[in-house]
Write a protein that holds these residues in place. Structure first.
Motif, short mmCIF file in Angstrom:
data_model
loop_
_atom_site.label_atom_id
_atom_site.label_comp_id
_atom_site.label_asym_id
_atom_site.label_seq_id
_atom_site.Cartn_x
_atom_site.Cartn_y
_atom_site.Cartn_z
N SER A 71 33.75 -3.40 -7.02
CA SER A 71 34.41 -3.62 -5.73
C SER A 71 34.61 -2.30 -4.99
O SER A 71 34.73 -2.29 -3.76
N LEU A 72 34.64 -1.18 -5.70
CA LEU A 72 34.81 0.13 -5.06
C LEU A 72 33.48 0.79 -4.70
O LEU A 72 33.46 1.90 -4.18
N MET A 73 32.36 0.11 -4.98
CA MET A 73 31.03 0.52 -4.54
C MET A 73 30.62 1.92 -4.98
O MET A 73 29.92 2.63 -4.27
N GLN A 74 31.01 2.32 -6.15
CA GLN A 74 30.62 3.62 -6.69
C GLN A 74 30.92 3.67 -8.17
O GLN A 74 31.71 2.89 -8.69
N GLY A 75 30.24 4.60 -8.86
CA GLY A 75 30.57 4.83 -10.24
C GLY A 75 31.88 5.59 -10.36
O GLY A 75 32.31 6.26 -9.41
N GLY A 76 32.50 5.49 -11.50
CA GLY A 76 33.72 6.25 -11.75
C GLY A 76 33.40 7.64 -12.27
O GLY A 76 32.24 7.98 -12.52
N LEU A 77 34.43 8.44 -12.42
CA LEU A 77 34.29 9.79 -12.97
C LEU A 77 34.96 9.86 -14.33
O LEU A 77 35.88 9.08 -14.63
N GLY A 79 55.24 -0.45 -24.56
CA GLY A 79 55.27 -1.90 -24.46
C GLY A 79 53.93 -2.52 -24.15
O GLY A 79 53.85 -3.74 -23.93
N LEU A 80 52.86 -1.72 -24.10
CA LEU A 80 51.52 -2.22 -23.80
C LEU A 80 50.66 -2.25 -25.05
O LEU A 80 49.43 -2.29 -24.98
N ASN A 81 51.29 -2.27 -26.20
CA ASN A 81 50.62 -2.20 -27.49
C ASN A 81 49.57 -3.32 -27.64
O ASN A 81 49.83 -4.48 -27.33
N GLY A 82 48.37 -2.93 -28.13
CA GLY A 82 47.32 -3.90 -28.44
C GLY A 82 46.42 -4.28 -27.29
O GLY A 82 45.54 -5.13 -27.46
N GLN A 83 46.59 -3.66 -26.15
CA GLN A 83 45.84 -4.09 -24.97
C GLN A 83 44.62 -3.21 -24.69
O GLN A 83 44.54 -2.07 -25.13
N THR A 84 43.70 -3.78 -23.92
CA THR A 84 42.53 -3.06 -23.44
C THR A 84 42.54 -3.06 -21.92
O THR A 84 42.65 -4.12 -21.30
N LEU A 85 42.46 -1.88 -21.33
CA LEU A 85 42.46 -1.73 -19.88
C LEU A 85 41.05 -1.35 -19.42
O LEU A 85 40.50 -0.34 -19.87
N ARG A 86 40.49 -2.13 -18.52
CA ARG A 86 39.18 -1.80 -17.95
C ARG A 86 39.34 -0.76 -16.84
O ARG A 86 40.19 -0.89 -15.97
N VAL A 87 38.49 0.26 -16.91
CA VAL A 87 38.42 1.29 -15.87
C VAL A 87 37.00 1.21 -15.34
O VAL A 87 36.10 1.92 -15.78
N CYS A 88 36.80 0.31 -14.39
CA CYS A 88 35.42 -0.05 -14.04
C CYS A 88 35.22 -0.34 -12.55
O CYS A 88 34.15 -0.81 -12.18
N GLY A 89 36.21 -0.08 -11.71
CA GLY A 89 36.05 -0.40 -10.31
C GLY A 89 35.83 -1.88 -10.07
O GLY A 89 35.21 -2.29 -9.12
N GLN A 90 36.32 -2.72 -10.98
CA GLN A 90 36.16 -4.17 -10.98
C GLN A 90 34.70 -4.58 -11.08
O GLN A 90 34.18 -5.39 -10.33
N SER A 91 34.04 -4.02 -12.09
CA SER A 91 32.67 -4.38 -12.38
C SER A 91 32.56 -4.63 -13.88
O SER A 91 33.39 -4.20 -14.66
#
Length: 445
Positions: free
Chosen positions: A405-411, A429-441
């Motif tokens: 959605s951000l139309m570019q690769g990340g750094l 308090g966010l134990n066990g989670q996976t966060l995507r860093v992908c510009g919504q791709s």
């Protein structure tokens, strides 16, 4: 996205030409810089919550200009939607449409963040419907934002309140430039644990952090960000990377440990180095990883086994050593990948290893919590590194311009910022989670 292209389509005569030709115009993202404002303008708070006033007071203490219900026509740095008390889908329209009108006032690099609760199987159908509906609406809004603005959400599990330390920590992360390449994502706060740092600019002061695969690329960026945030850093990589490893270590005033992470004693050697040199170990970042891409029909045993050995088996073995050592409050952050979520052609071995990381993190959370620690993962999408430079040009172009959605690769910095946050006490308090860093791709290694 190459900086030259981004500059050309966003400035001067070439900006006009790009617009006329309908070329993709990736926005300049608002990335974190020390001393920068948390938001580029006032924050409009919409909706109702039992602790709305308490939250507004807290946000005001952060230096944010908080507006309740009316932005008075001013440009906005962010919009916060308090939706945690909704019980029926019919209640959602009013606040969402009000937010839609306010989006026209959102500045470039602005932030839209929702606070709601996760939909659960035992909820009343109407309650589950509105909660899942918020998920769909916010992910859709992530694809509608302009000028590098993003839309993300905080989910409050069970009796967790919006003013709990990790909920506040998640809000600060989403508001700030640290989350520049995080879009359309949710973080679930499962309890009122955690603590906010005395100095938000340096949340890792006093911490000792270990980063594997630290000689270059994302690993080197992680080391730099952890150091910037106050941590003392131990940099780990293969002996063959010794020269590059030493260069990064000198830059961050850290120490080095030349080590093959697949070695049976790798975990214990990391513990011994950190404890003997610094007296304690607070954060481990499992970044070391490799690719050996082939279609499965052409895959041999060596390619498959080497990727599994480095990318997941080594982490499992080291984590057992860390747990056995009873390191109080230890936080572990592992590198997963969107390939482990959506798959990627020619990467069945890599996707298996990175999907394995996500499963490992989820299943290990309770054990790490027993000693006051936590474990989490970051799943990068298309990040501009030496590794992604090997992807065919056509695939890289599509991954950069079309699908995020951000139309570019990340750094690499974008991944490092998320890791630094998840490795901090504010993220307990966010134990066990996976966060995507992908510009919504969902594309990329």
């Amino acid at each position: 996205m190459a900086d030259k292209y981004l500059e050309l389509v966003n400035s001067g005569y070439t900006k006009k030409v790009a617009k006329l030709l309908g070329l993709p115009r990736p926005p300049r993202l608002r990335r974190y810089e020390p001393g920068s404002a948390l938001l580029p303008g006032p924050l409009l708070v919409l909706g109702a919550s039992a602790r709305a006033q308490q939250l507004s007071d807290e946000l005001t203490s952060w230096g944010i200009d908080v507006r309740r219900h009316d932005a008075q026509g001013d440009k906005l740095g962010g919009i916060l939607l308090l939706l945690d008390e909704l019980t029926h889908p019919e209640q959602l329209g009013e606040v969402m449409l009000t937010a839609g009108g306010a989006l026209r006032q959102l500045l470039p690099g602005g932030r839209l963040v929702s606070v709601s609760r996760p939909a659960l199987a035992h909820d009343e159908p109407a309650v589950a419907a509105v909660r899942q509906g918020i998920d769909g609406a916010m992910r859709s809004l992530g694809r509608e934002m302009r000028g590098g603005a993003t839309a993300n959400g905080v989910l409050l599990a069970e009796d967790t309140t919006v003013t709990s330390p990790s909920a506040l920590g998640a809000l600060r992360f989403f508001f700030s430039g640290r989350s520049a390449y995080v879009d359309g994502q949710f973080l679930t706060v499962r309890n009122d644990e955690g603590s906010l740092p005395a100095d938000p600019e340096r949340p890792l002061v006093g911490k000792v952090a270990v980063v594997t695969g630290a000689a270059r690329g994302i690993g080197a960026a992680i080391a730099r960000v952890l150091y910037r945030d106050g941590a003392q850093v131990v940099l780990v990589d293969m002996p063959a990377a010794g020269e590059a490893l030493a260069a990064v270590a000198n830059e961050v005033h850290g120490t080095t440990l030349q080590l093959d992470v697949t070695a049976a004693d790798a975990g214990q050697r990391i513990i011994d180095h950190a404890v003997n040199r610094y007296g304690h170990l607070d954060l481990v970042v499992h970044n070391a990883g490799i690719t050996r891409d082939k279609l499965l029909a052409n895959m041999d045993q060596a390619r498959w086994d080497s990727v599994i050995a480095v990318n997941i088996a080594s982490q499992l073995r080291m984590n057992e050593a860390f747990l056995a050592a009873d390191l109080p409050g230890l936080r572990v952050v592992s590198l997963a990948s969107t390939s482990g979520i959506a798959g990627n052609r020619g990467q069945s071995n890599y996707a298996a290893s990175k999907g394995g990381v996500i499963g490992m993190v989820r299943a290990s959370a309770e054990r790490f919590a027993e000693s006051g620690g936590s474990i989490a993962a970051v799943a990068p999408g298309f990040i501009e590194t030496e590794m992604t430079a090997k992807i065919p040009l056509g695939t890289r172009t599509v991954a950069r311009l079309v699908l995020p959605s951000l139309m570019q690769g990340g750094l690499p910095q974008d991944v490092a910022e998320a890791i630094a946050f998840l490795g901090s006490d504010a993220a307990a308090g966010l134990n066990g989670q996976t966060l995507r860093v992908c510009g919504q791709s969902l594309v990329g290694a």
